[in-house]
Motif scaffolding. Structure first.
Motif, PDB file in Angstrom:
ATOM      1  N   LEU A   4       0.794  -1.113   0.052  1.00 47.75           N
ATOM      2  CA  LEU A   4       0.150   0.075   0.062  1.00 47.75           C
ATOM      3  C   LEU A   4       0.880   1.249   0.035  1.00 47.75           C
ATOM      4  CD1 LEU A   4      -2.690   1.311   0.401  1.00 47.75           C
ATOM      5  CD2 LEU A   4      -2.474   1.159   2.931  1.00 47.75           C
ATOM      6  N   VAL A   5       0.753   2.090  -0.908  1.00 48.68           N
ATOM      7  CA  VAL A   5       1.544   3.285  -1.042  1.00 48.68           C
ATOM      8  C   VAL A   5       0.499   4.416  -0.864  1.00 48.68           C
ATOM      9  CG1 VAL A   5       3.045   4.699  -2.687  1.00 48.68           C
ATOM     10  CG2 VAL A   5       2.904   2.150  -3.019  1.00 48.68           C
ATOM     11  N   VAL A   6       1.120   5.394   0.212  1.00 55.48           N
ATOM     12  CA  VAL A   6       0.171   6.314   0.745  1.00 55.48           C
ATOM     13  C   VAL A   6       0.866   7.590   0.682  1.00 55.48           C
ATOM     14  CG1 VAL A   6      -1.216   7.216   2.655  1.00 55.48           C
ATOM     15  CG2 VAL A   6      -1.205   4.872   2.303  1.00 55.48           C
ATOM     16  N   PHE A   7       0.249   8.592  -0.071  1.00 50.85           N
ATOM     17  CA  PHE A   7       0.947  10.075  -0.017  1.00 50.85           C
ATOM     18  C   PHE A   7      -0.129  10.912   0.405  1.00 50.85           C
ATOM     19  CE2 PHE A   7       1.875  13.628  -3.079  1.00 50.85           C
ATOM     20  CZ  PHE A   7       2.667  14.264  -2.372  1.00 50.85           C
TER      21      PHE A   7
ATOM     22  N   VAL B 157       5.438  10.303   2.023  1.00 46.00           N
ATOM     23  CA  VAL B 157       4.931   8.950   1.485  1.00 46.00           C
ATOM     24  C   VAL B 157       5.180   7.997   2.570  1.00 46.00           C
ATOM     25  CG1 VAL B 157       5.147   7.027  -0.399  1.00 46.00           C
ATOM     26  CG2 VAL B 157       5.490   9.613  -1.018  1.00 46.00           C
ATOM     27  N   ALA B 158       4.061   7.267   2.910  1.00 50.29           N
ATOM     28  CA  ALA B 158       4.088   5.866   3.614  1.00 50.29           C
ATOM     29  C   ALA B 158       3.892   4.721   2.806  1.00 50.29           C
ATOM     30  CB  ALA B 158       3.307   6.253   4.816  1.00 50.29           C
ATOM     31  N   ARG B 159       4.379   3.412   3.281  1.00 50.15           N
ATOM     32  CA  ARG B 159       3.891   2.345   2.719  1.00 50.15           C
ATOM     33  C   ARG B 159       3.487   1.116   3.557  1.00 50.15           C
ATOM     34  NH1 ARG B 159       6.116   1.868  -2.699  1.00 50.15           N
ATOM     35  NH2 ARG B 159       7.002   4.115  -3.367  1.00 50.15           N
ATOM     36  N   GLY B 160       2.473   0.639   3.313  1.00 48.50           N
ATOM     37  CA  GLY B 160       1.796  -0.434   4.180  1.00 48.50           C
ATOM     38  C   GLY B 160       2.067  -1.594   3.648  1.00 48.50           C
TER      39      GLY B 160
ATOM     40  N   MET C 158      -2.635  -5.246   8.043  1.00 50.78           N
ATOM     41  CA  MET C 158      -1.999  -4.213   7.293  1.00 50.78           C
ATOM     42  C   MET C 158      -1.225  -3.307   8.215  1.00 50.78           C
ATOM     43  SD  MET C 158      -0.901  -2.753   4.291  1.00 50.78           S
ATOM     44  CE  MET C 158      -2.029  -3.436   3.204  1.00 50.78           C
ATOM     45  N   THR C 159       0.183  -3.129   8.058  1.00 49.89           N
ATOM     46  CA  THR C 159       0.909  -2.229   9.041  1.00 49.89           C
ATOM     47  C   THR C 159       1.349  -1.047   8.263  1.00 49.89           C
ATOM     48  OG1 THR C 159       1.373  -4.106  10.488  1.00 49.89           O
ATOM     49  CG2 THR C 159       2.762  -2.047  10.757  1.00 49.89           C
ATOM     50  N   VAL C 160       1.238  -0.028   8.785  1.00 46.23           N
ATOM     51  CA  VAL C 160       1.557   1.415   8.244  1.00 46.23           C
ATOM     52  C   VAL C 160       2.464   2.120   9.059  1.00 46.23           C
ATOM     53  CG1 VAL C 160       0.914   3.511   6.938  1.00 46.23           C
ATOM     54  CG2 VAL C 160      -0.447   1.479   6.594  1.00 46.23           C
ATOM     55  N   ASP C 161       3.730   2.417   8.925  1.00 46.72           N
ATOM     56  CA  ASP C 161       4.586   3.226   9.601  1.00 46.72           C
ATOM     57  C   ASP C 161       4.305   4.608   9.208  1.00 46.72           C
ATOM     58  OD1 ASP C 161       5.727   1.249  11.509  1.00 46.72           O
ATOM     59  OD2 ASP C 161       6.791   0.734   9.869  1.00 46.72           O
ATOM     60  N   VAL C 162       3.946   5.530  10.181  1.00 47.76           N
ATOM     61  CA  VAL C 162       3.376   7.049   9.700  1.00 47.76           C
ATOM     62  C   VAL C 162       4.656   7.894   9.883  1.00 47.76           C
ATOM     63  CG1 VAL C 162       1.813   8.811  10.323  1.00 47.76           C
ATOM     64  CG2 VAL C 162       1.101   6.624  10.699  1.00 47.76           C
ATOM     65  N   PRO C 163       5.143   8.334   8.764  1.00 51.03           N
ATOM     66  CA  PRO C 163       6.427   9.093   9.022  1.00 51.03           C
ATOM     67  C   PRO C 163       5.880  10.683   9.765  1.00 51.03           C
ATOM     68  CG  PRO C 163       5.260   9.754   7.039  1.00 51.03           C
ATOM     69  CD  PRO C 163       4.592   8.556   7.681  1.00 51.03           C
ATOM     70  N   SER C 164       7.050  11.345  10.667  1.00 56.16           N
ATOM     71  CA  SER C 164       6.781  12.562  11.106  1.00 56.16           C
ATOM     72  C   SER C 164       6.719  13.549  10.035  1.00 56.16           C
ATOM     73  CB  SER C 164       7.810  12.907  12.157  1.00 56.16           C
ATOM     74  OG  SER C 164       9.011  12.920  11.678  1.00 56.16           O
ATOM     75  N   GLY C 165       6.100  14.607  10.701  1.00 53.51           N
ATOM     76  CA  GLY C 165       6.078  15.830   9.784  1.00 53.51           C
ATOM     77  C   GLY C 165       6.367  17.153  10.638  1.00 53.51           C
ATOM     78  N   PRO C 166       6.731  18.126   9.871  1.00 54.99           N
ATOM     79  CA  PRO C 166       7.022  19.524  10.771  1.00 54.99           C
ATOM     80  C   PRO C 166       5.798  20.043  11.337  1.00 54.99           C
ATOM     81  CG  PRO C 166       7.025  19.894   8.361  1.00 54.99           C
ATOM     82  CD  PRO C 166       7.067  18.283   8.413  1.00 54.99           C
ATOM     83  N   GLY C 167       6.011  20.737  12.492  1.00 57.78           N
ATOM     84  CA  GLY C 167       4.986  21.141  13.192  1.00 57.78           C
ATOM     85  C   GLY C 167       5.451  22.204  14.307  1.00 57.78           C
ATOM     86  N   GLY C 168       4.572  22.479  15.427  1.00 63.04           N
ATOM     87  CA  GLY C 168       4.847  23.270  16.452  1.00 63.04           C
ATOM     88  C   GLY C 168       4.969  22.700  17.718  1.00 63.04           C
TER      89      GLY C 168
END
Length: 203
Positions: free
Chosen positions: A104-107, A119-122, A129-139
Motif C-alpha cells: 500500500l503506497v500512501v501519499f 509517503v508511507a508504505r503499508g 496491514m501495518t503502516v508506519d506513519v512518517p513524522s511531519g514538521p509542526g509546532g
C-alpha cells in the motif's frame, strides 16, 4: 469497514479515525507512529486486479498523482486533517493511495501547502496491514504535526470475477465480522480498538 455486508463479494473499505490527546481532547494529539489494521478471517485479496505503481517516494513527492498510473489508484481521503500545534485549528490534509504488488503506497500532503508531504508504505502479513506513519514538521510541544481526523475511502475494485478485496465467504453466527486495530504513538503508548460490523446471514 467493508463497503458491503454481503459475504463473498468484492468490497472496498471506509475507515474513520479521530485522534485525541488523552490529557486534553481539544489539544493537538500525540503523533501516531504506527497503525495496524486486522481484517476479518476469510478476507481475500488479489492485487493483480490493479496495475502497480512503481514510482519511488521521491518521484511521488515531486510529481504527485501523475507519478503513478491512474488505474493503480485505489483510494483517498475525504476530510482528513492534521494539527500543527500553533493553535487550536485543524489543517486540511490530502491523501491518495496506490497499490504496488501488494504494498500500500500512501501519499499525504498539506492541502494548502502541497510541497509539505510524505509517503508511507503499508505491508500486509496475513490479515494485518501495518503502516508506519512518517513524522511531519509542526509546532509545540514536540515540533511535529499530528494526524487528527481520518476518513479514507477505498472503492471496490474488480476485474471480471476477480476482486482486489473480497469479503469472507461466510457471515458468523454472531452476525458480525470483527475488525481490530492497534495504534502506537510517539510517546510509546499503545491503544487498541475493535469494531464489529454487521454482515448478512442466509435467510
Amino acid at each position: 469497514m467493508f463497503t458491503t455486508p454481503i459475504p463473498g463479494k468484492s468490497t472496498g473499505t471506509d475507515t474513520r479515525l479521530f485522534y485525541k490527546n488523552p490529557k486534553d481532547p481539544k489539544a493537538k494529539p500525540i503523533p501516531v507512529r504506527r497503525e495496524e489494521f486486522t481484517f476479518p478471517a476469510g478476507t481475500t485479496y488479489d492485487e493483480s486486479v490493479v496495475p502497480d505503481c512503481t514510482a519511488s517516494d521521491a518521484e511521488i513527492r515531486l510529481f504527485g498523482k501523475s507519478a503513478c498510473p491512474a488505474a493503480s489508484w485505489i483510494g483517498g481521503g475525504k476530510g482528513d486533517t492534521t494539527m500543527a500545534g500553533f493553535g487550536p485549528g485543524e489543517d486540511a490534509l490530502d491523501m491518495d493511495a496506490w497499490d504496488d504488488a501488494g504494498v500500500l503506497v500512501v501519499f499525504g500532503r498539506s492541502h494548502d501547502f502541497p510541497a509539505i508531504g510524505a509517503v508511507a508504505r503499508g505491508h500486509r502479513k496475513g490479515q494485518t496491514m501495518t503502516v508506519d506513519v512518517p513524522s511531519g514538521p509542526g509546532g509545540p510541544p514536540d515540533g511535529e504535526s499530528a494526524l487528527r481526523r481520518i476518513h479514507h475511502v477505498f472503492p471496490a475494485r474488480s476485474a471480471g470475477k476477480r476482486a482486489l478485496m473480497r469479503t469472507p465467504r461466510k457471515c458468523p453466527r454472531s452476525g458480525r465480522w470483527t475488525f481490530r486495530a492497534r495504534f502506537t504513538f510517539a510517546d510509546g503508548a499503545v491503544e487498541k480498538a475493535v469494531y464489529r460490523m454487521r454482515c448478512k446471514r442466509p435467510n
